[in-house]
Structure formats: C-alpha cells, structure tokens
Motif scaffolding. Structure first.
Motif, PDB file in Angstrom:
ATOM      1  N   TYR A  33      11.175   0.099  -7.784  1.00 21.05           N
ATOM      2  CA  TYR A  33      10.541   0.556  -6.546  1.00 21.05           C
ATOM      3  C   TYR A  33      10.624  -0.489  -5.433  1.00 21.05           C
ATOM      4  O   TYR A  33      10.785  -0.150  -4.267  1.00 21.05           O
ATOM      5  N   PHE A  79       5.063   9.973  -0.132  1.00 19.93           N
ATOM      6  CA  PHE A  79       4.681   8.711  -0.761  1.00 19.93           C
ATOM      7  C   PHE A  79       4.259   8.869  -2.220  1.00 19.93           C
ATOM      8  O   PHE A  79       3.491   8.077  -2.732  1.00 19.93           O
ATOM      9  N   ARG A  80       4.782   9.870  -2.873  1.00 23.87           N
ATOM     10  CA  ARG A  80       4.399  10.113  -4.254  1.00 23.87           C
ATOM     11  C   ARG A  80       4.661   8.894  -5.127  1.00 23.87           C
ATOM     12  O   ARG A  80       3.833   8.484  -5.933  1.00 23.87           O
ATOM     13  N   LYS A  81       5.825   8.305  -4.969  1.00 22.68           N
ATOM     14  CA  LYS A  81       6.204   7.132  -5.751  1.00 22.68           C
ATOM     15  C   LYS A  81       5.207   6.003  -5.524  1.00 22.68           C
ATOM     16  O   LYS A  81       4.719   5.385  -6.479  1.00 22.68           O
ATOM     17  N   GLU A  82       4.869   5.753  -4.259  1.00 23.86           N
ATOM     18  CA  GLU A  82       3.967   4.661  -3.931  1.00 23.86           C
ATOM     19  C   GLU A  82       2.563   4.912  -4.498  1.00 23.86           C
ATOM     20  O   GLU A  82       1.960   4.016  -5.089  1.00 23.86           O
ATOM     21  N   PHE A 135      -2.707   6.718 -19.008  1.00 23.75           N
ATOM     22  CA  PHE A 135      -2.179   7.270 -17.746  1.00 23.75           C
ATOM     23  C   PHE A 135      -1.015   8.225 -18.034  1.00 23.75           C
ATOM     24  O   PHE A 135      -0.159   7.931 -18.865  1.00 23.75           O
ATOM     25  N   TRP A 141       3.771  -3.996  -2.144  1.00 24.98           N
ATOM     26  CA  TRP A 141       3.209  -2.780  -1.552  1.00 24.98           C
ATOM     27  C   TRP A 141       1.811  -3.079  -1.015  1.00 24.98           C
ATOM     28  O   TRP A 141       1.050  -3.805  -1.649  1.00 24.98           O
ATOM     29  N   LEU A 154      -2.662   1.814   0.908  1.00 25.78           N
ATOM     30  CA  LEU A 154      -2.362   3.036   0.155  1.00 25.78           C
ATOM     31  C   LEU A 154      -3.644   3.640  -0.417  1.00 25.78           C
ATOM     32  O   LEU A 154      -3.846   4.855  -0.389  1.00 25.78           O
ATOM     33  N   GLN A 191       1.714   6.821  -6.994  1.00 30.69           N
ATOM     34  CA  GLN A 191       1.741   6.767  -8.455  1.00 30.69           C
ATOM     35  C   GLN A 191       1.686   5.319  -8.936  1.00 30.69           C
ATOM     36  O   GLN A 191       0.924   4.963  -9.833  1.00 30.69           O
ATOM     37  N   LEU A 192       2.475   4.460  -8.301  1.00 29.88           N
ATOM     38  CA  LEU A 192       2.523   3.053  -8.703  1.00 29.88           C
ATOM     39  C   LEU A 192       1.165   2.390  -8.501  1.00 29.88           C
ATOM     40  O   LEU A 192       0.651   1.707  -9.389  1.00 29.88           O
ATOM     41  N   THR A 194      -1.735   3.719  -8.283  1.00 33.43           N
ATOM     42  CA  THR A 194      -2.771   4.262  -9.149  1.00 33.43           C
ATOM     43  C   THR A 194      -2.627   3.725 -10.565  1.00 33.43           C
ATOM     44  O   THR A 194      -3.613   3.428 -11.230  1.00 33.43           O
ATOM     45  N   MET A 240       9.503   2.038 -12.334  1.00 35.63           N
ATOM     46  CA  MET A 240       8.658   1.376 -11.333  1.00 35.63           C
ATOM     47  C   MET A 240       9.222  -0.003 -10.973  1.00 35.63           C
ATOM     48  O   MET A 240       8.986  -0.508  -9.878  1.00 35.63           O
ATOM     49  N   TRP A 292      10.144   1.991   1.017  1.00 37.13           N
ATOM     50  CA  TRP A 292       9.314   3.155   1.283  1.00 37.13           C
ATOM     51  C   TRP A 292      10.076   4.464   1.110  1.00 37.13           C
ATOM     52  O   TRP A 292      11.246   4.553   1.427  1.00 37.13           O
ATOM     53  N   VAL A 293       9.373   5.467   0.608  1.00 39.54           N
ATOM     54  CA  VAL A 293       9.774   6.879   0.588  1.00 39.54           C
ATOM     55  C   VAL A 293      10.971   7.191  -0.317  1.00 39.54           C
ATOM     56  O   VAL A 293      10.959   8.178  -1.037  1.00 39.54           O
ATOM     57  N   ARG A 294      12.004   6.326  -0.336  1.00 35.98           N
ATOM     58  CA  ARG A 294      13.176   6.660  -1.164  1.00 35.98           C
ATOM     59  C   ARG A 294      12.804   6.793  -2.630  1.00 35.98           C
ATOM     60  O   ARG A 294      11.997   6.046  -3.160  1.00 35.98           O
ATOM     61  N   ARG A 295      13.411   7.773  -3.298  1.00 41.48           N
ATOM     62  CA  ARG A 295      13.147   8.018  -4.722  1.00 41.48           C
ATOM     63  C   ARG A 295      14.212   7.346  -5.568  1.00 41.48           C
ATOM     64  O   ARG A 295      15.340   7.171  -5.123  1.00 41.48           O
ATOM     65  N   PRO A 296      13.847   7.010  -6.801  1.00 40.50           N
ATOM     66  CA  PRO A 296      14.872   6.487  -7.703  1.00 40.50           C
ATOM     67  C   PRO A 296      15.970   7.532  -7.908  1.00 40.50           C
ATOM     68  O   PRO A 296      15.679   8.699  -8.177  1.00 40.50           O
TER      69      PRO A 296
END
Lengths: 254, 450
Positions: free
Chosen positions: A102, B155-158, A89, B174, B179, B160-161, B163, A99, A107-111
């Motif tokens: 997370y 939802f890029r983070k979600e 991957f 989650w 998703l 990616q996780l 997948t 990860m 939801w939605v917030r980025r690191p």
C-alpha cells in the motif's frame, strides 16, 4: 560514501514524564543483521517505535540514510509485535500481505496484478501460500508471524525493523525466519530485530545493540557480546537511575 | 396500497439502515462500537444550539451544530482518557451523559421559547418520529449515503488498513488520525440524518447491530460490509412495514396489534431479531453450526472407541471379526447415555461394523480402521511412558483423548524411536502390545461371554 541506514542521536523517550530511554546514540552500518538486546523493560521495542515516529521523542534526532524518516519511509519495512492487532479481523492472509504494497501504491490506487504477484512471491518465501485464502484467525502463532513477515517483505524495503518476531513461534518457523533474515542481510539489506533469547544471540546476529534504558554497548558481535557488557545490561536494574526518574516524576506532578 | 408518506419513510429508513450498517462496521472493527452512541447523544445539544442561533429549524445550521458538538465530544473523551486514572469507557460514559443532559436542558429551553410553530418537532429528535419524515429528510439521507459510499469506494484500501493495523499504517506514512476522523465524520453525518427517523437514543443501535450480525456470516471485510448493509436496510424495511401495519403481527383471527407501533424502536427490534438469528444459525460461527460440529465430533470419537473396544476384545481370543455381546462391550468400557447406540449407528453407516444376529462385529474394513486407532493409541502411550516418564497405568486416559487426532505423519514420528530400540516394535505398521492391561482384559468376567 552513502549515509548509514540508521543514525540515532541523543534520543530520549518518556512515557508520562517518566524516561524509558536516555540519551541513546547509535549508528547502524549497512548490510548488518542487528539484534536489539536487553532485559525486560529495557526499552527495546520503545527504541524502534520511537525511531519510526510511533512514539514522540522527548529529545534527539533519528536519520535514515542521512534524511528524516518522512523522506525515507519507502525504504523502511516494519514487523510489529504479533499481539498488536486483532487476529479475528475479517481479512485473509493474502489481504494482509498485500497491505505491504500500500505504501508504494499511494492514495486511492488498488493493488493490481503486479502487487498480487509480489504478494504471492512473499507468501511463497515464507511458505504460507497454501493459506492465502484463510482468515487469519485460522492460523497457528508461527504462521501468523510469517504473515507479518511476508507483509514486511512486500514493502520491498532496504531497512527492516522487527519487534520480537520469534515470540510464540514453533521451532520450524524460527528456523525459516532466521534463514530469511540472513538472506536479506546477504542481499545487502539492514535488519534490526528486537530479541530477548540471549542463548541464540551470537548465532543469529552479527551486530548488537545492548540496552538497559540507556545504551550499554553497540557494535560487532565479537567485540560487543562480552560478559562485562552483558553484566552491565542485565546485572541488576539501574536502581539509582530508576530512583532519580521516580523523584523527577513525583516532583513534576503535584 | 402503500401511501406516499409510507413510501417516503420506507425509502429513508432503508437507506439509513444500509449506510449506518456499512459505516458502523468500521467503528465496530476498530473496537469503537460505542463511539456512535457518543456521537448520537452529543448531536442533541448541537442541534439545539444550531436551532437557538438561527431561530428556526434550519437544516444547515443544525447539522453544523451537531458536527461541532460531535467533534467536541470525541476530543473531550480523548482528553479525559489521556489521564491514566480514567479509562476510556468511563470517559465515554461521562462525556455522553454530559452532552445528553445538556441537550435535554436545551430542549426544554426551546420548548419555553415564545417562537411558536418554528420549534415544532424538536422533541422528535429524542425518540425519532418517522411520521414526520418529509422529502427533504429523504434527500439529505440520500445525499449523505451517496457521499459516504463514494468516499468508501475511493479509500477502501486506506480505511481497511487503518482499521486493521493503525501502527503499521502510520509507519507506512498514512495519516491515521485524519482517516479515523474521516470515518467519524461520515458516522456523524449519518447520525444527524437518522435522528428524525429513529432518534438520538436508538441511532447507535443502527450503527452497531448490523455489523455485529454481519460478522457472523463471513470472514471477508467486503462481504461483511455488504451483509451489514443488507441487514441494516432489511431492518429498516421490516420495521417500517410492521410499524405501519402493512406487515401485520397478530394471532390468527385477531386484529393486528402492530398498526400503531413507533417506527424507530420497531426497526431496532427487527435488527436485533436478525442479530439473534445470526448468532444462532449462521454457518460456521453460529451456535447451531457449532453444536452440530460438536455432535459430529462426539459421534466420531464414540465410534472410534467402539472400534477399539471390539478390537481389544478380539485380541484376547484371537477372533477379531467375532460378534460381541452388548454386555461384553459395556463391561469393557464405560459408556455414557446413548453414546454406545450412536457409536454403533455411525460405525454401521461407515461400514466398519456389521451385525450378525443382534451382535456387532468388525468388518474387514473396520478391522483395518481399528488397527490404525489401536496403534495410535498404544504408540502414544509408549511415547508418554518412554519420554515423559508417566506411569503405565496413567497413560490410557490421555491416549484415549489423543488417538483420534494422530495423523499418519505423527504416528510414523512416534514409531521411529520405538523401532530403533527394537523392544516393543519390530516391523513397521505392527500393532504393539498394550503397555498396561486393556480395559477388556481388566474387566473380564469369570465366565466367558460372547
């Protein structure tokens, strides 16, 4: 008196109507390093997957600090089996470790900077910080396992579940991992580890859960890791139980 | 020069290729590349039912029909695959064909309806008909692309996780199923939007080819998504321009053969060509890059062998920097084809050997390099004899393969136990005697050479 980290009551798990775990009752006390031990097919991985809700329960309940999992998942960290993901991957070591954060981010917030710092610390603890920008395929088996552990550390949990973290790792990594687990225990965290190398059990753990489709014994290392219990867990398969299970399965599916 | 209708087609196919490439990346990485195929085929009966219920080409009804059919197809596939006797790929094949067959039957039902003009263009969904693309089609694809982009950005983070590690995602709480359905839903929408341009049968290719090509160029998911968008969009541009005859494909002096090519298939062929180029020429992962790496490696190994041969020849008469004849070198070791020439060429460039007259000889730098190699080689041999109990006359070949990879650290680790025994090694850094006759000795001719 706070509730114990993990209580399992009357847990029965079945795959395609064939039971793999029968009537498990275990209470794991806080601050212990717990080995989940048993022969192949004893249901060791199934036990933690069912506890975490990855496999449906046929019956029974599981309590985390006295509450259902959904209310306590922020206190739980998980290390899946290494082969459960595609290591080709396109992510880096740092991506995977992040990860772990997370769940707390939501939801939605980025690191952000805080998460990056945390991930950095976790990578340093596992000695993989120099690989942070490598794609995960370019690591050895031991290094990959360390990535998974660093990710679990980044979850900042109180209770950890680890599925065979010692499989396919080099001696150096095994030493690093067990040192880390003992550190976590000394910090008052509770760690459950699926393990199948009987030789190292007394050295690594202080509490064991002996399984063979049902609970053989659970308790302190000294009183539980006895020849009689091992004989019960490993001495021949429970053939009658197997036969009954098979008969039930055949009877139930025409 | 480019007509308005061509511009319309160009914009549509470019957007379609780009957004299909991005969404397809998630499907491909999740190991579900064929789900796009399933959704595209399942869309056909959905579109037809939508048409039959409303009685004309009403976009909303047909889209809704297609989405419902897509969800039904995926559900049915999952349900069939749950039975252990049918594997998931077989289940997918079954469901795909059933829905497609139903779609074809419904199409012919529609053809036989007396409604006249309203049914026009339905059969275009089969293979796509880019010429029929109108402003509404472009508007639909633009809206869907914008929506998909927004969802992915949020939802890029979600995604990616989920997948990468769905099990871990579930443990973290989650909603993996939701998703997954989100991505599938977006793919369904894009598929619908793409049908007028490329048709049911080729839509799946737009979802799979760009991600597969993009994977060769990068090891980061963000860049992979971007590359897939570029490959998909680029295929759309190239395919449209070629099929419209604007980019002519012809032999010099002849007329273009390409003025009447169908747009959809041309786009797919352009995408395939980009994929092929990626397989061949992508850095690191491409076949050419791999071949070059291998050639460099082989050259390095051959040069190592040349150095060791010269050194071992020198050991016999004590003159390490002596020029050696090519015959002597060939006698001392078996060389394949041009291996020796390449080795000498490389060693000369590295400054390890020089030529006196026509004869190669080790430079001081080369002697140092050769010493390291010979030491590694022999220490490994001694280790094998000592620890693994292998006979002295069997270790040479193994050490031959390993000597190139032994780092200073490993060599020291090999050296310590041997030095403790004190038999073969007295001082650190010393080159031990070979535990077996070297090839240079074994194959020594009766008369002297050199």
């Amino acid at each position: 008196m706070s509730a114990p980290p993990l209580e399992i009551h009357d847990m029965t798990v079945a795959y395609h109507r064939k039971p793999v775990l029968w009537d498990i009752d275990v209470v794991v006390p806080e601050g212990r390093l717990v080995g989940i031990i048993g022969p192949n097919g004893a249901g060791k991985s199934t036990l933690i997957k069912a506890a975490l809700g990855l496999i449906p329960l046929a019956s029974g309940q599981v309590w985390f600090y006295g509450q259902p999992y959904a209310r306590q998942r922020h206190r739980v960290g998980y290390v899946p089996q290494r082969e459960s993901v595609d290591w080709d991957f396109p992510v880096t070591v740092q991506d995977v470790v992040l990860m772990g954060t997370y769940g707390a981010l939501g939801w939605v917030r980025r690191p952000g900077a805080r998460e990056r710092r945390l991930a950095e610390e976790c990578m340093e603890t596992l000695g993989i910080q120099e690989f942070r920008h490598r794609q995960i395929r370019q690591l050895s088996g031991g290094q990959q396992q360390r990535v998974f552990l660093a990710r679990a550390l980044a979850q900042q949990a109180d209770l950890y579940f680890m599925d065979e973290p010692f499989v396919g790792v080099d001696a150096q990594t095994e030493k690093t991992i067990i040192g880390l687990l003992q550190n976590l225990r000394n910090l008052g965290k509770t760690v459950l580890v699926v393990h199948h190398d009987l030789q190292t059990v007394p050295e690594y753990f202080d509490f064991i859960i002996l399984l063979n489709m049902r609970l053989v014994a659970a308790g302190d290392m000294a009183s539980t890791f006895t020849p009689e219990n091992l004989q019960k867990a490993y001495g021949g398969r429970l053939t009658l139980l197997d036969q009954v299970a098979e008969a039930v399965r055949r009877g139930a599916s025409p | 020069m480019i007509s308005y209708s061509t511009l319309l087609v160009l914009a549509t196919t470019t957007l379609l290729g780009a957004i299909a490439g991005v969404l397809g990346s998630f499907a491909v990485l999740r190991g579900r590349a064929l789900v796009g195929d399933l959704l595209a085929h399942a869309a056909l009966p959905g579109l037809c039912v939508g048409f039959l219920l409303v009685g004309r080409r009403e976009l909303g009804a047909m889209l809704l029909g297609a989405v419902i059919a897509g969800v039904a197809a995926v559900t049915l596939m999952t349900f069939i695959a749950r039975n252990r006797r049918t594997k998931e790929d077989a289940a997918l094949g079954i469901v795909l064909s059933v829905f497609f067959a139903a779609g074809i039957v419904l199409l012919s039902v529609i053809q036989n309806l007396p409604t006249g003009g309203a049914k026009a263009g339905m059969e275009a969904y089969l293979y796509g008909q880019a010429a029929g693309i109108n402003r509404t089609d472009l508007l639909v694809i633009a809206t869907i692309a914008a929506l998909a982009l927004l969802v992915l950005l949020l939802f890029r983070k979600e995604f990616q996780l989920v997948t990468f590690d769905p099990e871990f995602a579930r443990v973290q709480g989650w909603p993996v199923m939701a998703l997954d359905l989100g991505i599938l839903g977006l793919i369904t929408l894009v598929t619908m939007a793409g049908l007028p341009a490329v048709g049911v049968i080729l839509m799946a290719a737009l979802l799979v080819i760009p991600p597969a090509a993009a994977r060769f160029w990068t090891d980061r998911i963000g860049r992979m998504l971007l590359t897939a968008a570029i490959v998909g969009g680029g295929s759309g541009i190239l395919g449209t321009l070629i099929s419209a005859g604007i980019l002519p494909i012809r032999w010099p002096g002849e007329e273009s053969v390409a003025s009447e090519l169908p747009t959809g298939p041309t786009i797919i062929l352009c995408g395939s060509a980009i994929f092929l180029l990626s397989v061949l020429f992508a850095p690191h992962r491409g076949l050419a890059a791999k071949a070059i790496q291998l050639a460099i490696l082989r050259t390095r190994i051959a040069a190592d062998h040349l150095l060791r041969t010269l050194y071992e020849l020198g050991e016999q008469d004590g003159a390490l920097d002596q020029g050696r004849s090519w015959q002597a070198i060939r006698r001392a070791r078996r060389w394949s084809g041009a291996e020796l020439i390449i080795a000498a060429f490389w060693a000369r460039i590295q400054g390890w050997i020089s030529f006196s007259g026509n004869l190669p000889r080790l430079t001081p730098q080369g002697i140092q390099q050769a010493e390291t190699l010979v030491r590694s080689h022999r220490l490994w041999e001694l280790y094998l004899i000592d620890r693994a109990g292998i006979a002295p006359d069997h270790v040479d070949r193994d050490a031959d393969a390993v000597e190139h990879w032994l780092t200073g650290e490993l060599v020291s680790a090999l050296e310590v136990p041997l030095r403790e025994k004190g038999e073969v090694l007295k001082a650190p850094g010393e080159v031990p005697q070979s535990p077996h006759p070297t090839m240079a000795e074994e194959r020594k001719p009766e008369g002297g050479d050199a």
